[in-house]
Every structure is written in C-alpha cells, then in structure tokens.
Design an enzyme around this catalytic site. Structure first.
Site, mmCIF file in Angstrom:
data_model
loop_
_atom_site.group_PDB
_atom_site.id
_atom_site.type_symbol
_atom_site.label_atom_id
_atom_site.label_comp_id
_atom_site.label_asym_id
_atom_site.label_seq_id
_atom_site.Cartn_x
_atom_site.Cartn_y
_atom_site.Cartn_z
ATOM 1 N N PRO A 40 0.835 -1.212 0.000
ATOM 2 C CA PRO A 40 0.000 0.000 0.000
ATOM 3 C C PRO A 40 0.864 1.254 0.000
ATOM 4 C CG PRO A 40 -0.101 -1.113 2.139
ATOM 5 C CD PRO A 40 0.655 -2.010 1.218
ATOM 6 N N GLU A 41 0.474 2.228 -0.816
ATOM 7 C CA GLU A 41 1.158 3.514 -0.856
ATOM 8 C C GLU A 41 0.249 4.564 -0.220
ATOM 9 O OE1 GLU A 41 2.818 4.365 -4.743
ATOM 10 O OE2 GLU A 41 2.964 2.244 -5.215
#
Ligand SMILES: [Zn+2]
Length: 291
Positions: free
Chosen positions: A2-3
C-alpha cells in the site's frame, strides 16, 4: 504494497470507526517481527487509552492516544504529564502501524474467527476488536511516548509547495524515479504513483533528478499531487490484495496509464508502454509522451 492513497483510505475508514473509543486490552502474538517496540511497551501504551485521532504520516497510520481517565475530567488544567515508564498506563502516546507488504487492520466482532497470521488484537470498549493481520510480516507496530513525537523524515507530498518540492531534487544525481521513491525525500510515494506521476508530467523515469528544469519540476509537482488526490478519491489502487478498512477494494487501478501496462497502448498516443528496471525496481513509461 500500500502507498499513500491506500493508507489514507484505510485511515479514513478507521477514523470513522474507532475515534473516541477506548482500548480495553491488547493481545500480541508470538512472532517477533511485527513488533518494533517491546511488547510490554505496546501493551502499556495502548491499554486503557482513548483513541483521540487517527492520522497518516507517509505510509504510517498513527493512532493518537490519550488517557481515558483524563478525557473524562474536562476542567483539568491543560498540562499533560509526560508518559514515563513509571507513569500509570494511558498517558499520552502514539501507536504507529506500518502495513508493510501485506498488513491489514481489520475491524471484527469478538466472536468472529481469528484469521491466520493475526499478530495483534486490540479490544475496544464498544465491544469490537481491531485486528492486525499480516501474512508476510513486513508490517510493524510501535509506540512513541511523546505526543506528536513520531517523525519519520521526508516531506508529505500533498503538503509540499512547488518550491519545497523542487528543492528536494536539487543536486540529486539519481534517476528521478528513484528520487521519487526515496522516503527520506517524499514519504508515501511508491512504484505505482511514481510511474503515474512521471507519465502525467511527461518525464522519463531514468532522467537524472538534478537535470530536470524548473518547468519540469513544476509539472512533476502538479502531477504527483493530482495523481495522489485522484487515487485517494478512488479509494486507492487494488493491485494485489489491497482492501480498505471496510474490506472494499479501491478503483484507481482502472485509471493507471503506465503502471502494470507493459506492451499495452498508451492511452494518450497509442505508443507501446515500456518497462525498464531502475535500481532494482520496475518502471513503466511511454517513450513518446515522456522525454
Ligand atoms: Zn504516450
């Protein structure tokens, strides 16, 4: 992994559900990797604390904790005692969660089955549980005793002005793609949003950061902020198994122009999207739109 947009989507969902709730007790698993702070410190900081806010710092989710007793007495002086080792549990602290590659924070009813790879269960006064699940164990849980004390370095990309943004890359001889991924410069931008920003800005990923013109840096600044905002609105990108706090996927993967589209036609000019490897990470770009 996840960013920023995915972590922000998770944060928003969690904030809606747990803000104001009080942590009654904490269970931690046996595996040492997920614990960046000693287990006893995590338990001491969390138990009987009230979750005052859920914030995001880069890719970290930060639970702002305060003493659940203090919050009940509203006319107490504002001064808050520092949370030292000998202080009663529930002083001011931050609980910091980094999801790593496969970590997730799941809201669950106590009677629901405990999933494999559950490393922490936080029981809330409302009767629900917040569970940390992470099959690959790159995620990390830690606590910081000082309120506002967590400072991982780097700039928040959505908070940086154009000049601040340009300063970050001055004198950097690395490819711009690597510089965008450097969490000590910008925090929260990973492979997807670096590639997507560079395409929107018309800049090739291998260009040296220090060689970009002021005009190019201004375009890149706009592109990074635009891509991140659009992705947050779409709930993030669901590329591997990402889902938000409600268990729902994001939709920004349908807006990707280059990431994961090697061999496909550029949505703008129909050229074939290329993939190269820069410093061990893949980079996707359009040879015609990006110079
Ligand atoms: Zn193109």
């Amino acid at each position: 992994m996840p960013e920023l947009p995915e972590v922000e989507s998770i944060r928003r969902g969690l904030a809606r559900r747990v803000r104001g709730d009080v942590i009654e007790s904490v269970w931690l698993g046996e595996k040492p990797e997920p614990l960046k702070s000693p287990a006893l410190e995590i338990v001491a900081a969390l138990e009987q604390a009230r979750i005052a806010a859920v914030r995001r710092v880069g890719k970290h989710i930060v639970f702002e904790l305060e003493s659940s007793q203090q919050s009940a007495i509203s006319d107490q002086p504002k001064q808050v005692p520092r949370f030292a080792r000998d202080d009663p549990p529930g002083g001011r602290a931050q609980w910091i969660v980094h999801l790593g590659m496969t970590g997730s924070l799941v809201m669950a009813r106590p009677e629901s089955e405990i999933a494999r790879h559950t490393h922490a269960i936080v029981r809330l006064r409302s009767g629900r549980e917040l569970r940390f699940v992470d099959p690959r164990r790159f995620g990390r849980l830690s606590v910081v005793r000082d309120h506002g004390g967590f400072a991982p370095g780097g700039q928040e990309p959505l908070g940086a002005g154009a000049r601040q943004f340009a300063q970050l890359f001055r004198g950097r001889r690395t490819p711009i793609k690597s510089a965008l991924l450097n969490q000590k410069l910008l925090r929260g931008v990973g492979n997807i949003y670096a590639d997507e920003s560079l395409h929107r800005a018309g800049i090739r990923p291998r260009r040296r950061a220090s060689r970009l013109t002021g005009e190019e840096l201004a375009r890149l600044h706009r592109a990074v902020q635009q891509v991140l905002r659009q992705a947050i609105r779409a709930g993030g990108s669901s590329v591997s198994d990402y889902v938000n706090a409600e268990g729902e996927p994001g939709f920004f993967q349908f807006e990707h122009r280059v990431y994961g589209r090697e061999g496909e036609a550029c949505r703008k000019c129909k050229s074939v999207i290329k993939r190269v490897v820069i410093a061990g990470r893949s980079a996707h770009y359009c040879p015609k739109c990006q110079r």
